[in-house]
Design an enzyme around this catalytic site. Structure first.
Site, PDB file in Angstrom:
ATOM      1  N   ALA A  32       0.746  -1.155  -0.132  1.00  0.00           N
ATOM      2  CA  ALA A  32       0.126   0.037   0.052  1.00  0.00           C
ATOM      3  C   ALA A  32       0.881   1.273  -0.035  1.00  0.00           C
ATOM      4  CB  ALA A  32      -0.812   0.007   1.158  1.00  0.00           C
ATOM      5  N   LYS A  68     -26.744 -11.827  -0.877  1.00  0.00           N
ATOM      6  CA  LYS A  68     -25.436 -11.634  -1.855  1.00  0.00           C
ATOM      7  C   LYS A  68     -25.699 -11.766  -3.226  1.00  0.00           C
ATOM      8  CE  LYS A  68     -22.997 -14.481   1.644  1.00  0.00           C
ATOM      9  NZ  LYS A  68     -22.790 -15.960   2.340  1.00  0.00           N
ATOM     10  N   ALA A  79     -14.526   0.429  18.412  1.00  0.00           N
ATOM     11  CA  ALA A  79     -15.771   0.056  19.304  1.00  0.00           C
ATOM     12  C   ALA A  79     -16.110  -1.377  19.405  1.00  0.00           C
ATOM     13  CB  ALA A  79     -16.853   0.820  18.900  1.00  0.00           C
ATOM     14  N   ASP A 120     -29.586 -15.657   3.186  1.00  0.00           N
ATOM     15  CA  ASP A 120     -28.268 -15.134   3.287  1.00  0.00           C
ATOM     16  C   ASP A 120     -27.730 -14.968   1.741  1.00  0.00           C
ATOM     17  OD1 ASP A 120     -25.409 -14.618   4.304  1.00  0.00           O
ATOM     18  OD2 ASP A 120     -25.095 -16.364   3.171  1.00  0.00           O
ATOM     19  N   ARG A 146     -18.010  -4.404  22.365  1.00  0.00           N
ATOM     20  CA  ARG A 146     -18.785  -4.899  23.667  1.00  0.00           C
ATOM     21  C   ARG A 146     -17.643  -5.045  24.492  1.00  0.00           C
ATOM     22  NH1 ARG A 146     -22.231  -9.482  20.862  1.00  0.00           N
ATOM     23  NH2 ARG A 146     -20.155  -9.790  20.262  1.00  0.00           N
TER      24      ARG A 146
END
Lengths: 438, 438
Positions: A33, A206, A43, A202, A45
């Site tokens: 890169a 897609k 962030a 699902d 839990r």
């Protein structure tokens, strides 16, 4: 060059995988890169914060996801929370804050992608979603860029690993659906509530994305036909094999003169096709372009590290585009926003396929003639018939027929008439067939 | 947006295909790219000028290729002349004129790529070469971008369609090499001089490119080991099948602690691997990344339209990058130019593989013990042995052995000793084996 600062939302399976890949391969990724990629703010839990490895690589950690998308230091937000809410609100707020977004959230893109991409377009930012389809396989890049010269004709994909694992076990070991599913759940391959996987929802998420990318139409999840694999019986798997076919749960999208087909259902395909040999939890997407012909992309469709592979590839892509004029970037849905067309999506009744049919019929002269007569009247031609021997003491025999291509509505009419025959017992099993050859 | 002006060098098979794709799919390509792509200037031999269809789409046509690369109107030069010279001079002059280049020329890139990329780097232009490896399959894009998050472990590819067609026919029909080759030549699948294809030189050009992209090393065609398929016999194809293997002509590159392997040779692979089922003229590349696991890319590796698909995809890519800061573009060899390392390429003697061995030995007690003794002394363990029945009146029998992994030099030593045994007749057939499973 300045490092790229990531804001990472979610440190569950894929989030953890993303931290692993970004830390383990940091040097190699930077060699490609041309800059470092660092997780400035994450962030999660409390539960995930405790178990994550590599957490020392994260600049700052919080349980407030909105604090991450509002952090002015963050260049790119990676959304790995999943679900619709608050994922949608977080992504829209990140966009509104002028940040680029990378997400693995197929449900979010399939249902709210049009809104999200419009917002991104207006703000001149990119929302990348390679990980949303077929996990680590770079299929979105292939469709949007690698095949950009082609008029795409159709796509057929094995895009749910759980379903493919179940069908593979059924075929290899002659087991039945419920048995394999229970085992897959025990092993953690299938969710406690397997509906999304085995009923094709699902896969439909897609497929909705693939259809838009291929044909330049808006995302229309509600128009994608979905049929699951829970009613596939071992005998159908075995009969299909005898006839040279395998049953796969495919997402299929095809351009026809009348409109675009978008459908997820079990499908008989010739066993010599490469995609028929994609087994276990692996995914594969077969794309037919007018110039390139058929191309196939195979790999792991789920899992922490394979999905992270796609997430991080998107991050590198977005990082490269940070200084690009937004009008020169690859458009979200492969076609320029003002070139998205409203080509209609065909209702399943209008879709034309061949069929595998299994009837249970009285083993008596004249029965076959009655069935053939109805099919003939409905204009359905039969390519092959296979009558099995009756089991000892049985009066009924299984009768297998393979039809030529015919519209679904016409087949439904014929099957209703045949089911009404006195000599035919129970419901007719009907599985669509595709040659996938052109 | 302004149209992109192409200068097209060569209107042979791929050049003609490129004109076809750019004209036939012009509207769809523009819907993706956001601008028109037009062939402003083309250079072709008089013969090709007469037979090309779609010539009316070409702004200006000449037989002077240098006039095209010097044309100030041209933004992107597409080089489809092939060979080393004048292709190299034309590409370098185009770069020197500040033009981007798209080429399908694998030989040019494999041998002169380092020089060409350095020149392009200096001028801030891009040289794109997706069509140089595996035709229409977007494998270069997958390696450079789609898998950018991965530490690549190895690549194994069927990257020559002619060779794969011959091996497929040998297996399916039990035919011998020379017979299939003669037919392939008659049908136009193989060149009059088939050396490049059947001796693995063409595959080695492509493998050289794949190895550089995977591992960030300079292009080193001269260090790529090459062994062809012309000595494969039908009996080896049959014995391999009995043992559960298929013989494929693979290009393999692998990172090891000692260095990088780069080798093209016939290879036994387990028949259940997806790549073992890639038949006929089709190509496939299997890539193992540490995060994504194995991924496979399959499609047509040659032909006018599939190759044009890759050429035009590169044009769209380059067109999108026209306004990009050059330092943010995808680097030519996947890694930033100053991050290319000189990891050594291993000589074939140092490469470790398993082996299929076929000896012709006297059918007499003690012979096997002598052979096994030598292998044991050289530290080579045998996984399976298969002794065939002698044909009536024959004193010698074929003896098939599969070895575990061992360094080539050690195997060479052992085989020389075994060949020297009185009971062993003729040369030992040795075909390398790969599990391709991790």
């Amino acid at each position: 060059m300045e490092p790229v600062n990531i804001g990472l939302l979610g440190l569950g399976t894929v989030g953890g995988g993303t931290v692993t890949v970004l830390t383990r391969n940091a040097a190699e990724i930077a060699r490609r890169a041309g800059r470092d990629i660092r997780i400035a703010h994450a962030a999660a839990r409390a539960y995930d914060q405790e178990r994550i490895s590599g957490i020392e690589a994260i600049g700052r950690i919080t349980d407030d996801a909105f604090a991450v998308v509002d952090d002015p230091k963050v260049d790119i937000v990676i959304e790995l929370i999943g679900g619709y809410s608050p994922a949608r609100e977080l992504v829209l707020r990140a966009i509104d804050n002028g940040k680029h977004v990378v997400t693995a959230n197929k449900a979010l893109i399939a249902l709210h992608g049009n809104e999200i991409f419009a917002a991104a377009q207006e703000k001149g930012v990119t929302v990348a979603f390679e990980a949303a389809v077929a996990g680590g396989i770079p299929i979105i890049k292939a469709l949007r860029e690698g095949l950009a010269a082609n008029h795409i004709e159709w796509i057929a994909g094995i895009i749910n690993g759980t379903g493919n694992y179940i069908l593979t076990e059924m075929r290899d070991k002659g087991r039945d659906f419920g048995d394999v599913l229970a085992e897959a759940q025990a092993l953690g391959y299938a969710e406690a509530d397997p509906t999304f996987d085995v009923e094709g929802i699902d896969a439909a998420h897609k497929l909705t994305i693939l259809g838009s990318l291929a044909f330049g139409i808006p995302l229309q999840f509600d128009k994608t036909f979905t049929e699951g694999i829970s009613r596939i019986e071992p005998q159908d798997v075995a009969f299909a094999a005898e006839l040279g076919y395998r049953i796969k749960h495919l997402g299929i999208t095809r351009r026809t003169d009348a409109g675009i087909e978008m459908r997820v259902h079990p499908t008989l395909i010739p066993h010599r096709r490469l995609i028929a040999n994609v087994d276990g939890v692996m995914n594969a997407v077969l794309v037919k372009g007018d110039a390139v012909g058929p191309t196939l992309y195979y790999g792991a469709g789920a899992g922490a590290l394979p999905t992270a592979s796609a997430v991080v590839a998107d991050v590198v892509d977005v990082a490269r585009a940070l200084t690009t004029d937004p009008t020169n970037r690859v458009p979200h849905l492969a076609f320029q926003p003002d070139e998205i067309t409203d080509t209609p999506v065909l209702p399943i009744d209008e879709v034309e396929t061949a069929y595998y049919l299994r009837l249970t019929a009285l083993d008596r002269p004249g029965v076959m003639a009655g069935i053939a007569g109805i099919l003939g009247e409905e204009g359905i031609s039969i390519e092959a018939i296979k009558q099995k021997e009756p089991a000892p003491g049985e009066t009924h025999v299984p009768l297998i027929m393979l039809s030529h291509r015919v519209k679904e509505a016409r087949m439904n009419r014929a099957l209703a008439r045949i089911e009404a025959l006195e000599a035919v017992s129970g419901e007719i099993v009907r599985i669509r067939m595709e040659g996938l050859d052109g």
